[in-house]
Design an enzyme around this catalytic site. Structure first.
Site, PDB file in Angstrom:
ATOM      1  N   LYS A 192      30.786  28.933  64.730  1.00 25.77           N
ATOM      2  CA  LYS A 192      30.952  30.290  64.189  1.00 25.77           C
ATOM      3  C   LYS A 192      31.552  30.228  62.788  1.00 25.77           C
ATOM      4  CE  LYS A 192      35.495  30.824  66.367  1.00 25.77           C
ATOM      5  NZ  LYS A 192      36.348  31.654  67.242  1.00 25.77           N
ATOM      6  N   TYR A 206      47.871  34.828  33.861  1.00 21.19           N
ATOM      7  CA  TYR A 206      48.276  36.222  34.009  1.00 21.19           C
ATOM      8  C   TYR A 206      49.774  36.345  34.280  1.00 21.19           C
ATOM      9  CZ  TYR A 206      43.316  37.342  34.322  1.00 21.19           C
ATOM     10  OH  TYR A 206      41.982  37.490  34.047  1.00 21.19           O
TER      11      TYR A 206
END
Length: 375
Positions: A40, A268
């Site tokens: 999965k 940033y």
């Protein structure tokens, strides 16, 4: 999603390690035991189709996915192995599963009754393969009462159904405290004992059970999930009992390098400022690739040496401090080995305040997968 084949950032997937891990588990199980490979979430980030193909040639008897779409992707790629959808599928979509020969998890009598009514009208050409889920204490999906479970088994005698399996899932199999695990085992045994004849697939063991509770397994099938990818389900709480090898490594390379002057800031927020002149490198990977933004201030590996991440991780790029000049193209390891050093998925998870499962499954499809094997 666009796959970054023209960018030097990749997830290296070692299919030999995957094969090794399956064999490691198989050799400590009783003879004739079955392994269902859990693929999965894009095979825990490693790539659904290549991993499924390798698992099926390495000793797995079938596959497990989370949603029907994943099962159909396997079928579309020619993989016809027994495939179980672990989540709940709508009654209407179950007709698609029946036609594709995909097995579904069912956790309530009401669901079976609805499909029974639908089948009288739709008249599917193939019976729906069903695994009854038992909620022995996970609290997620499945039957909680033996009486309702037995009614469901009786309804599965109808021609539109094939009773292929039954299973449960343990909530604390990866914990040093075994009390709740033992309670779940006892509840599971009540359901098993209620049947005079068991279905072909009876599975109670997840990865953690297969590692630390093999003596409790009273079933013929084990689901191998995170352990198949060489990871410890407990993080560091319990020591591995098998020689598992990590399957995936996250690698990049230096795309830009410069000398940063003392007093200059990076990224940033200007949260990092050089205290002295130093070499700074930029890497073409960021949080949009699944490398967590919270790894700011952590480390990567360059030439077998740990190097600090400088400033905030950006969406598509990040900067690192170098101990000396390294040219553009120099390999950088974000998860995996370099020389004698290693950064594991568990290392990253601890830094990010999560688990190794999430680190692997969050690596985005934009990161190109490269598969390696010796045969």
């Amino acid at each position: 999603m666009v796959n970054g084949r023209l960018r030097d950032t990749s997830l290296i997937v070692d299919l030999d390690a995957l094969r090794h891990n399956i064999q490691e588990q198989k050799k400590v199980l009783p003879e004739n035991s079955k392994i269902l490979a859990v693929v999965k979430a894009n095979a825990y980030g490693n790539g659904l189709i290549p991993v499924a193909q390798t698992a099926m040639t390495s000793g797995a008897s079938g596959l497990c996915v989370a949603i029907l779409d994943e099962a159909l992707e396997l079928r579309d790629n020619g993989i016809e192995a027994m495939t179980l959808v672990l989540g709940i599928t709508s009654v209407e979509d179950a007709l698609i599963a029946a036609q594709a020969g995909v097995s579904l998890t069912v956790g309530s009598l009401d669901w079976l009754e609805q499909y029974h009514q639908l089948a009288q009208v739709a008249k599917p050409k193939k019976p729906l393969k069903v695994h009854l889920g038992i909620d022995s204490g996970m609290g997620r999906i499945g039957f909680t009462e033996v009486a309702a479970f037995k009614q469901a088994v009786k309804l599965l005698d109808s021609p539109e159904f094939e009773f292929e399996g039954m299973f449960t899932h343990f909530a604390t199999a990866d914990s040093p405290d075994e009390n709740y695990f033992n309670q779940q085992v006892q509840r599971w045994h009540q359901f098993v004992a209620s049947l005079a004849e068991l279905p072909p697939y009876v599975h109670m063991a997840n990865s953690a059970t297969g590692l630390w509770h093999r003596e409790t397994i009273t079933a013929n099938t084990i689901r191998m999930g995170i352990s198949m990818y060489g990871q410890n389900p407990s993080g560091r709480d319990l020591k591995l009992t098998l020689d598992l090898q990590p399957v995936s490594s996250l690698v990049s390379s230096i795309s830009f390098v410069k000398q940063l002057k003392a007093g200059r800031s990076v990224s940033y927020g200007a949260t990092y400022t050089a205290e002295q002149d130093e070499w700074l490198a930029t890497l073409p990977i960021g949080y949009a690739d699944g490398y967590p933004r919270c790894m700011t201030g952590y480390k990567v590996l360059v030439d077998g040496q740990f190097c600090d991440i400088a400033g905030r991780v950006c969406m598509d790029q990040m900067m690192i401090r170098l101990p000396k000049y390294y040219p553009v193209g120099t390999p950088v390891v974000l998860m995996g080995k370099s020389g004698d050093q290693e950064i594991t998925a568990t290392d990253l998870a601890e830094r990010a305040g999560t688990i190794n499962y999430e680190i692997l499954t969050n690596i985005s499809n934009r990161v190109h997968r490269i598969y390696r094997q010796s045969k």
